[in-house]
Design a protein around this motif. Structure first.
Motif, mmCIF file in Angstrom:
data_model
loop_
_atom_site.group_PDB
_atom_site.id
_atom_site.type_symbol
_atom_site.label_atom_id
_atom_site.label_comp_id
_atom_site.label_asym_id
_atom_site.label_seq_id
_atom_site.Cartn_x
_atom_site.Cartn_y
_atom_site.Cartn_z
ATOM 1 N N LEU A 67 0.831 -1.198 0.000
ATOM 2 C CA LEU A 67 0.000 0.000 0.000
ATOM 3 C C LEU A 67 0.868 1.251 0.000
ATOM 4 N N ASP A 68 0.365 2.302 -0.625
ATOM 5 C CA ASP A 68 0.929 3.626 -0.436
ATOM 6 C C ASP A 68 0.563 4.060 0.984
ATOM 7 N N ALA A 69 1.548 4.342 1.813
ATOM 8 C CA ALA A 69 1.280 4.609 3.226
ATOM 9 C C ALA A 69 0.453 5.870 3.446
ATOM 10 N N ALA A 70 0.529 6.820 2.518
ATOM 11 C CA ALA A 70 -0.210 8.076 2.683
ATOM 12 C C ALA A 70 -1.678 7.933 2.296
ATOM 13 N N THR A 71 -1.946 7.211 1.199
ATOM 14 C CA THR A 71 -3.311 7.122 0.674
ATOM 15 C C THR A 71 -3.982 5.784 0.957
ATOM 16 N N LEU A 72 -3.199 4.769 1.302
ATOM 17 C CA LEU A 72 -3.652 3.387 1.487
ATOM 18 C C LEU A 72 -4.148 2.761 0.190
ATOM 19 N N ASP A 73 -3.780 3.350 -0.945
ATOM 20 C CA ASP A 73 -4.068 2.731 -2.239
ATOM 21 C C ASP A 73 -3.122 1.550 -2.453
ATOM 22 N N VAL A 74 -3.620 0.525 -3.141
ATOM 23 C CA VAL A 74 -2.805 -0.650 -3.418
ATOM 24 C C VAL A 74 -1.804 -0.335 -4.529
ATOM 25 N N VAL A 75 -0.539 -0.619 -4.280
ATOM 26 C CA VAL A 75 0.538 -0.418 -5.254
ATOM 27 C C VAL A 75 0.806 -1.705 -6.028
ATOM 28 N N GLU A 76 0.821 -2.828 -5.317
ATOM 29 C CA GLU A 76 1.152 -4.113 -5.942
ATOM 30 C C GLU A 76 0.696 -5.235 -5.018
ATOM 31 N N GLU A 77 0.458 -6.404 -5.610
ATOM 32 C CA GLU A 77 0.061 -7.583 -4.849
ATOM 33 C C GLU A 77 0.833 -8.792 -5.357
ATOM 34 N N ALA A 78 1.019 -9.766 -4.480
ATOM 35 C CA ALA A 78 1.615 -11.034 -4.894
ATOM 36 C C ALA A 78 1.115 -12.129 -3.978
ATOM 37 N N THR A 79 0.997 -13.331 -4.525
ATOM 38 C CA THR A 79 0.626 -14.496 -3.738
ATOM 39 C C THR A 79 1.574 -15.642 -4.050
ATOM 40 N N ALA A 80 1.665 -16.557 -3.122
ATOM 41 C CA ALA A 80 2.445 -17.784 -3.314
ATOM 42 C C ALA A 80 1.693 -18.924 -2.655
ATOM 43 N N VAL A 81 1.757 -20.082 -3.268
ATOM 44 C CA VAL A 81 1.120 -21.279 -2.733
ATOM 45 C C VAL A 81 2.163 -22.378 -2.633
ATOM 46 N N GLY A 82 2.177 -23.075 -1.507
ATOM 47 C CA GLY A 82 3.132 -24.156 -1.316
ATOM 48 C C GLY A 82 2.626 -25.156 -0.308
ATOM 49 N N ARG A 83 3.452 -26.125 -0.001
ATOM 50 C CA ARG A 83 3.131 -27.117 1.015
ATOM 51 C C ARG A 83 3.386 -26.544 2.404
ATOM 52 N N VAL A 84 2.564 -26.945 3.356
ATOM 53 C CA VAL A 84 2.794 -26.539 4.738
ATOM 54 C C VAL A 84 4.160 -27.065 5.164
ATOM 55 N N ALA A 85 4.991 -26.171 5.715
ATOM 56 C CA ALA A 85 6.399 -26.491 5.920
ATOM 57 C C ALA A 85 6.711 -27.085 7.287
ATOM 58 N N PHE A 86 5.717 -27.115 8.191
ATOM 59 C CA PHE A 86 6.019 -27.517 9.563
ATOM 60 C C PHE A 86 4.711 -27.885 10.251
ATOM 61 N N PRO A 87 4.730 -28.812 11.196
ATOM 62 C CA PRO A 87 3.493 -29.146 11.916
ATOM 63 C C PRO A 87 3.016 -27.992 12.790
ATOM 64 N N TYR A 88 1.753 -28.053 13.200
ATOM 65 C CA TYR A 88 1.194 -27.001 14.048
ATOM 66 C C TYR A 88 1.732 -27.153 15.473
ATOM 67 N N VAL A 89 2.520 -26.162 15.915
ATOM 68 C CA VAL A 89 3.032 -26.115 17.282
ATOM 69 C C VAL A 89 2.890 -24.667 17.749
ATOM 70 N N PRO A 90 2.054 -24.386 18.756
ATOM 71 C CA PRO A 90 1.963 -23.008 19.249
ATOM 72 C C PRO A 90 3.329 -22.461 19.615
ATOM 73 N N GLY A 91 3.584 -21.242 19.176
ATOM 74 C CA GLY A 91 4.887 -20.618 19.408
ATOM 75 C C GLY A 91 5.866 -20.824 18.273
ATOM 76 N N LEU A 92 5.525 -21.740 17.338
ATOM 77 C CA LEU A 92 6.419 -22.020 16.215
ATOM 78 C C LEU A 92 5.684 -21.887 14.881
ATOM 79 N N LEU A 93 4.622 -21.102 14.857
ATOM 80 C CA LEU A 93 3.818 -21.013 13.634
ATOM 81 C C LEU A 93 4.589 -20.385 12.478
ATOM 82 N N ALA A 94 5.588 -19.567 12.771
ATOM 83 C CA ALA A 94 6.359 -18.951 11.690
ATOM 84 C C ALA A 94 6.990 -20.001 10.783
ATOM 85 N N PHE A 95 7.321 -21.147 11.351
ATOM 86 C CA PHE A 95 7.972 -22.182 10.544
ATOM 87 C C PHE A 95 7.007 -22.833 9.550
ATOM 88 N N ARG A 96 5.710 -22.702 9.774
ATOM 89 C CA ARG A 96 4.722 -23.189 8.816
ATOM 90 C C ARG A 96 4.558 -22.228 7.645
#
Length: 249
Positions: A67-96
């Protein structure tokens, strides 16, 4: 607007169990920078990051919305899809999530500026939530704005927009419960990397002119859900996507 869509791959050396992931956290945590103010609110760009899962198919979709921080207009978007990288463990969600989030960030042409994560930074039992982890790996200034409290105590902030109360672990302030709409449940703001807590709260208020959640998060949430529906072939009305679990991101 064109949305860049890529496929993510989990690095071959990515941790696969809890002890290995905790060792990585321990190694990276010391690299978190907490003595920089960060970008001025309302200037440059702000990028929202969010993910959605389809656990039955072992898929995760990440979206980044610049987003443009002043107007909050969208500048660009991107998505990615992949396999879940790690099992669900509270406190370690970043690894997923991080391999897919990094793939989406890498697909951007625009500089992301400040990155706003739907989760936590140092307001985390091991002081290293998703926002801190992502900030250290990318070098970008990051903050976490979570929908729900995690393990820390806090008093309810006053009802007025902009009121805040500290998230405490004993006497240590690790973030703030911040009221972004009058009389509405607060959000939970913490520093990720290279931003002060005062500045993180100021950015969050700039990003919430109408709703409780930041525009960066709202738009990234909708985009990652759409990307997951497309990847799984689900109809728009189907609830194929589940949002990031709140605890321990």
């Amino acid at each position: 607007m064109t949305t860049h869509t890529v496929t993510s791959e989990t690095p071959s050396d990515w941790p696969t169990d809890e002890p290995a992931a905790r060792a990585v956290q321990d190694g990276l945590r010391a690299r978190v920078v907490l003595d920089e103010a960060g970008p001025e609110p309302g200037t440059g760009r702000v990028t929202g990051v969010d993910v959605a899962y389809d656990d039955e198919r072992d898929l995760v979709a990440a979206a980044v919305v610049v987003l443009d921080a002043a107007t909050l207009d969208v500048v660009e978007e991107a998505t990615a899809v992949g396999r879940v990288a790690f099992p669900y463990v509270p406190g370690l969600l970043a690894f997923r999530e991080i391999p897919t989030v990094l793939a989406a960030l890498d697909a951007l042409d625009a500089a992301p500026g400040l990155v706003v994560c739907d989760g936590y930074g140092i307001a985390h039992p091991r002081r290293f939530g998703l926002a801190s982890h992502l900030g250290v790996l990318t070098g970008l200034p990051t903050i976490g704005v979570a929908k729900n409290p995690f393990t820390f105590t806090y008093d309810a902030p006053d009802a007025a927009r902009g009121s805040a109360a500290p998230l405490l672990d004993g006497d240590e302030e690790l973030g703030r419960a911040l009221r972004t709409r009058e009389g509405v449940k607060p959000v939970f703001v913490s520093v990720g990397h290279r931003v002060s807590l005062d500045n993180a709260c100021a950015h969050t208020l700039r990003l919430t002119p109408r709703y409780r959640l930041p525009e960066s998060t709202r738009r990234a949430d909708a985009l990652c859900r759409a990307a997951l529906r497309e990847a799984t072939g689900a109809a728009p009305g189907e609830a194929a996507a589940t949002a990031t679990p709140p605890p321990g991101s």
